[in-house]
Design a protein around this motif. Structure first.
Motif, PDB file in Angstrom:
ATOM      1  N   MET A   1       0.832  -1.187   0.000  1.00 29.89           N
ATOM      2  CA  MET A   1       0.000   0.000   0.000  1.00 29.89           C
ATOM      3  C   MET A   1       0.872   1.243   0.000  1.00 29.89           C
ATOM      4  O   MET A   1       0.538   2.213  -0.662  1.00 29.89           O
ATOM      5  CB  MET A   1      -0.924   0.024   1.220  1.00 29.89           C
ATOM      6  CG  MET A   1      -2.118  -0.852   1.074  1.00 29.89           C
ATOM      7  SD  MET A   1      -3.365  -0.867   2.406  1.00 29.89           S
ATOM      8  CE  MET A   1      -2.872   0.287   3.596  1.00 29.89           C
ATOM      9  N   ALA A   2       1.971   1.206   0.749  1.00 35.14           N
ATOM     10  CA  ALA A   2       2.837   2.382   0.825  1.00 35.14           C
ATOM     11  C   ALA A   2       3.478   2.706  -0.518  1.00 35.14           C
ATOM     12  O   ALA A   2       3.907   3.829  -0.740  1.00 35.14           O
ATOM     13  CB  ALA A   2       3.912   2.176   1.892  1.00 35.14           C
ATOM     14  N   GLU A   3       3.530   1.749  -1.411  1.00 39.79           N
ATOM     15  CA  GLU A   3       4.069   1.989  -2.749  1.00 39.79           C
ATOM     16  C   GLU A   3       2.987   2.434  -3.720  1.00 39.79           C
ATOM     17  O   GLU A   3       3.247   2.629  -4.899  1.00 39.79           O
ATOM     18  CB  GLU A   3       4.734   0.718  -3.284  1.00 39.79           C
ATOM     19  CG  GLU A   3       5.984   0.324  -2.534  1.00 39.79           C
ATOM     20  CD  GLU A   3       6.589  -0.968  -3.040  1.00 39.79           C
ATOM     21  OE1 GLU A   3       5.962  -1.662  -3.875  1.00 39.79           O
ATOM     22  OE2 GLU A   3       7.701  -1.283  -2.604  1.00 39.79           O
ATOM     23  N   SER A   6      -2.503  -1.128  -5.919  1.00 39.89           N
ATOM     24  CA  SER A   6      -3.871  -1.579  -5.671  1.00 39.89           C
ATOM     25  C   SER A   6      -3.806  -2.973  -5.055  1.00 39.89           C
ATOM     26  O   SER A   6      -2.732  -3.588  -5.005  1.00 39.89           O
ATOM     27  CB  SER A   6      -4.644  -1.645  -6.988  1.00 39.89           C
ATOM     28  OG  SER A   6      -4.058  -2.634  -7.832  1.00 39.89           O
ATOM     29  N   ASN A   7      -4.941  -3.486  -4.631  1.00 36.70           N
ATOM     30  CA  ASN A   7      -4.959  -4.857  -4.097  1.00 36.70           C
ATOM     31  C   ASN A   7      -4.462  -5.851  -5.140  1.00 36.70           C
ATOM     32  O   ASN A   7      -3.700  -6.762  -4.830  1.00 36.70           O
ATOM     33  CB  ASN A   7      -6.364  -5.237  -3.633  1.00 36.70           C
ATOM     34  CG  ASN A   7      -6.748  -4.545  -2.348  1.00 36.70           C
ATOM     35  OD1 ASN A   7      -5.949  -3.830  -1.738  1.00 36.70           O
ATOM     36  ND2 ASN A   7      -7.967  -4.729  -1.931  1.00 36.70           N
ATOM     37  N   THR A   8      -4.879  -5.651  -6.390  1.00 37.87           N
ATOM     38  CA  THR A   8      -4.431  -6.540  -7.466  1.00 37.87           C
ATOM     39  C   THR A   8      -2.934  -6.421  -7.667  1.00 37.87           C
ATOM     40  O   THR A   8      -2.237  -7.422  -7.838  1.00 37.87           O
ATOM     41  CB  THR A   8      -5.176  -6.212  -8.774  1.00 37.87           C
ATOM     42  OG1 THR A   8      -6.582  -6.332  -8.552  1.00 37.87           O
ATOM     43  CG2 THR A   8      -4.774  -7.139  -9.894  1.00 37.87           C
ATOM     44  N   GLY A   9      -2.423  -5.208  -7.621  1.00 41.98           N
ATOM     45  CA  GLY A   9      -0.987  -4.995  -7.765  1.00 41.98           C
ATOM     46  C   GLY A   9      -0.192  -5.638  -6.648  1.00 41.98           C
ATOM     47  O   GLY A   9       0.894  -6.194  -6.871  1.00 41.98           O
ATOM     48  N   ILE A  10      -0.725  -5.579  -5.440  1.00 34.37           N
ATOM     49  CA  ILE A  10      -0.062  -6.203  -4.291  1.00 34.37           C
ATOM     50  C   ILE A  10      -0.045  -7.717  -4.453  1.00 34.37           C
ATOM     51  O   ILE A  10       0.982  -8.362  -4.234  1.00 34.37           O
ATOM     52  CB  ILE A  10      -0.765  -5.803  -2.974  1.00 34.37           C
ATOM     53  CG1 ILE A  10      -0.588  -4.303  -2.715  1.00 34.37           C
ATOM     54  CG2 ILE A  10      -0.217  -6.615  -1.800  1.00 34.37           C
ATOM     55  CD1 ILE A  10      -1.464  -3.756  -1.602  1.00 34.37           C
ATOM     56  N   VAL A  18      -6.036 -12.291  -4.305  1.00 37.47           N
ATOM     57  CA  VAL A  18      -6.647 -10.992  -4.009  1.00 37.47           C
ATOM     58  C   VAL A  18      -7.376 -11.067  -2.671  1.00 37.47           C
ATOM     59  O   VAL A  18      -7.324 -10.130  -1.870  1.00 37.47           O
ATOM     60  CB  VAL A  18      -7.614 -10.558  -5.140  1.00 37.47           C
ATOM     61  CG1 VAL A  18      -8.356  -9.289  -4.771  1.00 37.47           C
ATOM     62  CG2 VAL A  18      -6.852 -10.363  -6.443  1.00 37.47           C
ATOM     63  N   ALA A  19      -8.019 -12.190  -2.403  1.00 38.46           N
ATOM     64  CA  ALA A  19      -8.737 -12.360  -1.132  1.00 38.46           C
ATOM     65  C   ALA A  19      -7.783 -12.249   0.063  1.00 38.46           C
ATOM     66  O   ALA A  19      -8.126 -11.645   1.077  1.00 38.46           O
ATOM     67  CB  ALA A  19      -9.467 -13.700  -1.109  1.00 38.46           C
ATOM     68  N   ALA A  20      -6.590 -12.815  -0.068  1.00 38.62           N
ATOM     69  CA  ALA A  20      -5.606 -12.735   1.021  1.00 38.62           C
ATOM     70  C   ALA A  20      -5.196 -11.281   1.250  1.00 38.62           C
ATOM     71  O   ALA A  20      -5.096 -10.821   2.402  1.00 38.62           O
ATOM     72  CB  ALA A  20      -4.389 -13.588   0.705  1.00 38.62           C
ATOM     73  N   VAL A  21      -4.966 -10.550   0.177  1.00 39.71           N
ATOM     74  CA  VAL A  21      -4.593  -9.137   0.298  1.00 39.71           C
ATOM     75  C   VAL A  21      -5.728  -8.354   0.949  1.00 39.71           C
ATOM     76  O   VAL A  21      -5.496  -7.545   1.852  1.00 39.71           O
ATOM     77  CB  VAL A  21      -4.227  -8.539  -1.081  1.00 39.71           C
ATOM     78  CG1 VAL A  21      -4.033  -7.036  -0.981  1.00 39.71           C
ATOM     79  CG2 VAL A  21      -2.985  -9.198  -1.648  1.00 39.71           C
TER      80      VAL A  21
END
Length: 54
Positions: A1-3, A6-10, A18-21
């Motif tokens: 998030m600090a970078e 998005s959730n998908t990007g993470i 995506v669910a884990a993020v």
């Protein structure tokens, strides 16, 4: 998030679902007491600012 990801990007960067993020991001918001009804503030931005302030 600090970078600024998005959730998908993470999830792509960390090779998790995506669910884990989403679960982890929700946990971060809970620990920082950032409810969905935060008045006019974007929770992701507030969370990152608090992280950077530490």
């Amino acid at each position: 998030m600090a970078e600024g990801r998005s959730n998908t990007g993470i999830c792509e960067r960390l090779f998790v679902s995506v669910a884990a993020v989403e679960r982890h991001v929700t946990g971060i918001f809970t620990k920082l007491n950032l409810s969905q009804a935060a008045t006019g503030q974007h929770r992701r931005v507030v969370a990152v600012l608090r992280y950077l302030g530490q």
